[in-house]
Design an enzyme around this catalytic site. Structure first.
Site, PDB file in Angstrom:
ATOM      1  N   LYS A 113      89.229  35.651 -33.894  1.00 51.87           N
ATOM      2  CA  LYS A 113      88.464  36.622 -34.268  1.00 51.87           C
ATOM      3  C   LYS A 113      88.554  37.855 -33.084  1.00 51.87           C
ATOM      4  O   LYS A 113      88.089  38.832 -32.787  1.00 51.87           O
ATOM      5  CB  LYS A 113      87.187  35.728 -34.468  1.00 51.87           C
ATOM      6  CG  LYS A 113      87.056  34.967 -36.230  1.00 51.87           C
ATOM      7  CD  LYS A 113      85.927  34.838 -36.503  1.00 51.87           C
ATOM      8  CE  LYS A 113      85.347  33.872 -35.496  1.00 51.87           C
ATOM      9  NZ  LYS A 113      85.887  32.736 -35.308  1.00 51.87           N
ATOM     10  N   THR A 114      88.224  36.474 -31.972  1.00 54.33           N
ATOM     11  CA  THR A 114      86.951  37.165 -30.965  1.00 54.33           C
ATOM     12  C   THR A 114      89.149  38.069 -30.119  1.00 54.33           C
ATOM     13  O   THR A 114      88.826  39.315 -29.633  1.00 54.33           O
ATOM     14  CB  THR A 114      87.072  36.065 -29.437  1.00 54.33           C
ATOM     15  OG1 THR A 114      86.391  35.531 -29.984  1.00 54.33           O
ATOM     16  CG2 THR A 114      86.491  36.814 -28.753  1.00 54.33           C
ATOM     17  N   LEU A 121      87.003  31.188 -39.014  1.00 56.17           N
ATOM     18  CA  LEU A 121      87.530  29.192 -38.579  1.00 56.17           C
ATOM     19  C   LEU A 121      87.158  29.227 -37.360  1.00 56.17           C
ATOM     20  O   LEU A 121      87.675  30.341 -36.907  1.00 56.17           O
ATOM     21  CB  LEU A 121      88.002  28.241 -38.852  1.00 56.17           C
ATOM     22  CG  LEU A 121      88.349  27.648 -40.199  1.00 56.17           C
ATOM     23  CD1 LEU A 121      89.325  26.583 -40.823  1.00 56.17           C
ATOM     24  CD2 LEU A 121      87.237  27.586 -40.726  1.00 56.17           C
ATOM     25  N   SER A 122      86.355  28.852 -36.548  1.00 52.26           N
ATOM     26  CA  SER A 122      86.293  28.881 -34.912  1.00 52.26           C
ATOM     27  C   SER A 122      88.174  28.898 -34.298  1.00 52.26           C
ATOM     28  O   SER A 122      89.066  27.583 -34.604  1.00 52.26           O
ATOM     29  CB  SER A 122      85.996  27.442 -33.789  1.00 52.26           C
ATOM     30  OG  SER A 122      85.984  27.811 -32.646  1.00 52.26           O
ATOM     31  N   SER A 137      80.826  32.924 -39.685  1.00 47.49           N
ATOM     32  CA  SER A 137      80.055  34.223 -40.379  1.00 47.49           C
ATOM     33  C   SER A 137      80.580  32.815 -41.869  1.00 47.49           C
ATOM     34  O   SER A 137      81.023  33.003 -42.348  1.00 47.49           O
ATOM     35  CB  SER A 137      80.550  35.065 -40.704  1.00 47.49           C
ATOM     36  OG  SER A 137      81.567  35.796 -40.109  1.00 47.49           O
TER      37      SER A 137
HETATM   38  N1  LIG Z   1      78.990  23.729 -35.136  1.00 47.35           N
HETATM   39  C1  LIG Z   1      79.117  24.750 -34.524  1.00 47.35           C
HETATM   40  N2  LIG Z   1      80.252  25.785 -35.034  1.00 47.35           N
HETATM   41  C2  LIG Z   1      81.061  26.567 -35.194  1.00 47.35           C
HETATM   42  N3  LIG Z   1      81.115  26.982 -33.822  1.00 47.35           N
HETATM   43  C3  LIG Z   1      80.285  26.725 -33.407  1.00 47.35           C
HETATM   44  C4  LIG Z   1      79.188  25.298 -33.190  1.00 47.35           C
HETATM   45  N4  LIG Z   1      78.716  25.045 -32.828  1.00 47.35           N
HETATM   46  C5  LIG Z   1      79.807  25.597 -31.580  1.00 47.35           C
HETATM   47  N5  LIG Z   1      80.758  26.577 -31.888  1.00 47.35           N
HETATM   48  C6  LIG Z   1      80.255  27.891 -30.661  1.00 47.35           C
HETATM   49  O1  LIG Z   1      79.918  28.752 -31.486  1.00 47.35           O
HETATM   50  C7  LIG Z   1      80.481  30.079 -32.225  1.00 47.35           C
HETATM   51  C8  LIG Z   1      80.719  30.180 -32.979  1.00 47.35           C
HETATM   52  O2  LIG Z   1      79.206  31.030 -33.555  1.00 47.35           O
HETATM   53  P1  LIG Z   1      78.864  31.874 -34.855  1.00 47.35           P
HETATM   54  O3  LIG Z   1      77.807  32.907 -34.071  1.00 47.35           O
HETATM   55  O4  LIG Z   1      79.840  32.952 -35.106  1.00 47.35           O
HETATM   56  O5  LIG Z   1      78.726  30.803 -35.770  1.00 47.35           O
HETATM   57  S1  LIG Z   1      78.004  31.429 -36.921  1.00 47.35           S
HETATM   58  O6  LIG Z   1      78.495  32.820 -37.846  1.00 47.35           O
HETATM   59  O7  LIG Z   1      76.453  32.124 -36.921  1.00 47.35           O
HETATM   60  O8  LIG Z   1      78.361  31.028 -37.874  1.00 47.35           O
HETATM   61  C9  LIG Z   1      82.084  29.541 -31.878  1.00 47.35           C
HETATM   62  O9  LIG Z   1      82.720  30.435 -31.721  1.00 47.35           O
HETATM   63  P2  LIG Z   1      84.406  31.013 -31.967  1.00 47.35           P
HETATM   64  O10 LIG Z   1      85.051  29.740 -31.307  1.00 47.35           O
HETATM   65  O11 LIG Z   1      84.857  32.391 -31.363  1.00 47.35           O
HETATM   66  O12 LIG Z   1      84.434  30.738 -33.468  1.00 47.35           O
HETATM   67  C10 LIG Z   1      81.934  28.536 -31.427  1.00 47.35           C
HETATM   68  O13 LIG Z   1      82.966  28.551 -29.876  1.00 47.35           O
HETATM   69  N1  LIG Z   2      97.891  36.706 -34.894  1.00 46.00           N
HETATM   70  C1  LIG Z   2      97.172  36.268 -33.217  1.00 46.00           C
HETATM   71  N2  LIG Z   2      96.216  37.005 -33.564  1.00 46.00           N
HETATM   72  C2  LIG Z   2      94.978  36.646 -32.512  1.00 46.00           C
HETATM   73  N3  LIG Z   2      94.929  35.496 -31.821  1.00 46.00           N
HETATM   74  C3  LIG Z   2      95.899  34.284 -31.818  1.00 46.00           C
HETATM   75  C4  LIG Z   2      97.484  35.309 -32.482  1.00 46.00           C
HETATM   76  N4  LIG Z   2      98.520  34.371 -32.777  1.00 46.00           N
HETATM   77  C5  LIG Z   2      98.081  33.487 -31.267  1.00 46.00           C
HETATM   78  N5  LIG Z   2      96.338  33.290 -31.630  1.00 46.00           N
HETATM   79  C6  LIG Z   2      95.414  32.962 -30.408  1.00 46.00           C
HETATM   80  O1  LIG Z   2      95.222  32.055 -31.195  1.00 46.00           O
HETATM   81  C7  LIG Z   2      93.737  31.771 -30.258  1.00 46.00           C
HETATM   82  C8  LIG Z   2      92.626  32.609 -30.738  1.00 46.00           C
HETATM   83  O2  LIG Z   2      91.513  32.024 -30.183  1.00 46.00           O
HETATM   84  P1  LIG Z   2      90.070  32.963 -30.330  1.00 46.00           P
HETATM   85  O3  LIG Z   2      90.005  34.720 -30.409  1.00 46.00           O
HETATM   86  O4  LIG Z   2      89.038  32.925 -29.203  1.00 46.00           O
HETATM   87  O5  LIG Z   2      89.836  32.114 -31.699  1.00 46.00           O
HETATM   88  P2  LIG Z   2      87.730  32.128 -32.159  1.00 46.00           P
HETATM   89  O6  LIG Z   2      87.116  34.099 -31.756  1.00 46.00           O
HETATM   90  O7  LIG Z   2      88.696  33.099 -34.235  1.00 46.00           O
HETATM   91  O8  LIG Z   2      87.334  31.050 -32.744  1.00 46.00           O
HETATM   92  C9  LIG Z   2      94.154  32.569 -29.146  1.00 46.00           C
HETATM   93  O9  LIG Z   2      94.758  31.760 -27.853  1.00 46.00           O
HETATM   94  C10 LIG Z   2      94.720  33.529 -29.626  1.00 46.00           C
HETATM   95  O10 LIG Z   2      95.938  33.818 -28.370  1.00 46.00           O
END
Ligand SMILES: Nc1ncnc2c1ncn2[C@@H]1O[C@H](COP(=O)(O)OS(=O)(=O)O)[C@@H](OP(=O)(O)O)[C@H]1O
Ligand SMILES: Nc1ncnc2c1ncn2[C@@H]1O[C@H](COP(=O)(O)OP(=O)(O)O)[C@@H](O)[C@H]1O
Length: 314
Positions: A57-58, A52-53, A125
């Site tokens: 992951k990042t 999930l967002s 994904s």
């Molecule tokens: N509707 C919706 N659903 C999920 N995420 C959203 C959406 N709109 C914008 N975002 C932002 O875009 C990031 C997800 O992009 P991705 O390329 O990883 O998505 S996907 O794999 O094609 O489903 C995601 O990044 P992460 O938070 O790092 O996961 C969000 O920041």
């Molecule tokens: N064990 C852990 N591994 C990864 N992130 C963690 C962990 N514990 C806490 N976090 C926090 O969770 C958040 C994850 O954000 P991010 O990496 O941007 O998520 P995503 O890329 O899945 O959207 C960051 O603020 C990070 O510091």
């Protein structure tokens, strides 16, 4: 996934242009590996973080990239947000657009991996069939693909709300947000599940490092090699290790066996990771040593666990 569905999905990978012939390069992967980094050897593969967002992951991908580079291993991160401002900027978040996003990214990852990089992909994904396409794209090119499910509960991701997107999704400002009004299909057979709750970023990163090491992607690094590697379960793995242990068949052992277990776990019988298997036993009996990759390590004492036929057969 039904075979029929899979091939339907594979349609997205089919070639549209005709009169195009694959051209074979002159440089082999082994040759390429010889000039990559100071830890030479081809290590090209893709680590695919899904979740999930806000799952992490990042964070994990970037942390792992830094770790690998610091240790002289070529690595490159591809991140959802970054790809969506370039190669995939024409795509949104509908099911079809996500499918195309993942396909493009997987093709790019394949190229990075083929060039000898450990390519780290962090993409929500959410759909199993898209992840399967990414895996297939790598498999078809004979490149290792590791799916890592960053398993952070929705409540935690929402509480983190690192970009304020959950708040917007709850208010209906963002539509089709994963976990809120669009599905996330939990991976059924990922190579690794990383739980980030009650774990530091470093601990979670090391879980991925361990997996890459177990799969021969990361070699035992020099400085780690110089000390005796212990086999104790790290604290962040304790709960899952206890769960796994509870599900295994049990065997009563004697005090002497327990003492050998202690020797093994403290690493004094390195490279043994447990009581000897038949091949290890034979190496010791015939050659007084253990083979570990290309190195031989003196080991003249067999460390075995005696078993009754009854226990062996159950
Ligand atoms: N509707 C919706 N659903 C999920 N995420 C959203 C959406 N709109 C914008 N975002 C932002 O875009 C990031 C997800 O992009 P991705 O390329 O990883 O998505 S996907 O794999 O094609 O489903 C995601 O990044 P992460 O938070 O790092 O996961 C969000 O920041
Ligand atoms: N064990 C852990 N591994 C990864 N992130 C963690 C962990 N514990 C806490 N976090 C926090 O969770 C958040 C994850 O954000 P991010 O990496 O941007 O998520 P995503 O890329 O899945 O959207 C960051 O603020 C990070 O510091």
């Amino acid at each position: 996934m039904e075979t029929h569905d899979f091939y339907k999905k594979q349609k997205t990978c089919l070639q549209v242009a005709t009169n195009v012939t694959e051209q074979h390069r002159h440089v082999s992967r082994a040759k390429r590996g010889q000039i990559l980094g100071h830890l030479r050897g081809f290590r090209g593969c893709t680590v695919w973080f899904t979740g999930l967002s806000g799952a992490g992951k990042t964070t994990l991908s970037f942390e792992l990239e830094a770790y690998l580079i610091q240790h002289g291993i070529p690595a490159y991160s591809l991140d959802g947000d970054n790809m969506r401002t370039g190669l995939c900027k024409d795509l949104g978040f509908s099911k079809q657009d996500r499918e195309e996003n993942i396909r493009r990214v997987a093709e790019v990852a394949k190229l990075f991996a083929d060039a000898g990089q450990i390519c780290l992909c962090s993409f929500v994904s959410p759909f199993a069939e898209d992840r399967e396409v990414a895996r297939r794209i790598h498999k078809d090119s004979d490149l290792p693909f590791f799916e890592v499910f960053v398993d952070t509960p929705l409540e935690v991701c929402e509480q983190r709300d690192t970009k304020g997107l959950y708040q917007k999704a709850r208010k209906g400002i963002i539509k089709g947000f994963t976990g809120i009004d669009q599905l996330y299909e939990t991976p059924e057979n990922p190579e690794l599940v990383v739980k980030t709750v009650n774990a530091t970023v470093e601990e979670s990163t090391m879980q991925v490092v361990d997996m890459l090491r177990e799969n021969g992607i990361i070699p035992l690094l020099q400085e780690e090699n110089s000390s005796v590697p212990e086999l104790f379960v790290p604290s962040y793995r304790l709960v899952s290790a206890e769960e796994e242990a509870a599900s295994l068949p049990k065997l009563n052992i004697e005090t002497l066996d327990l003492q050998w277990l202690q020797i093994l776990s403290e690493g004094w019988a390195y490279p043994l990771k447990g009581f000897m298997r038949e091949d290890q036993f034979l190496q010791t009996i015939h050659f007084d040593c253990q083979l570990n990759g290309r190195e031989t390590i003196n080991q003249s004492i067999p460390i075995v666990l005696p078993l009754s036929t009854f226990d062996k057969n159950r």
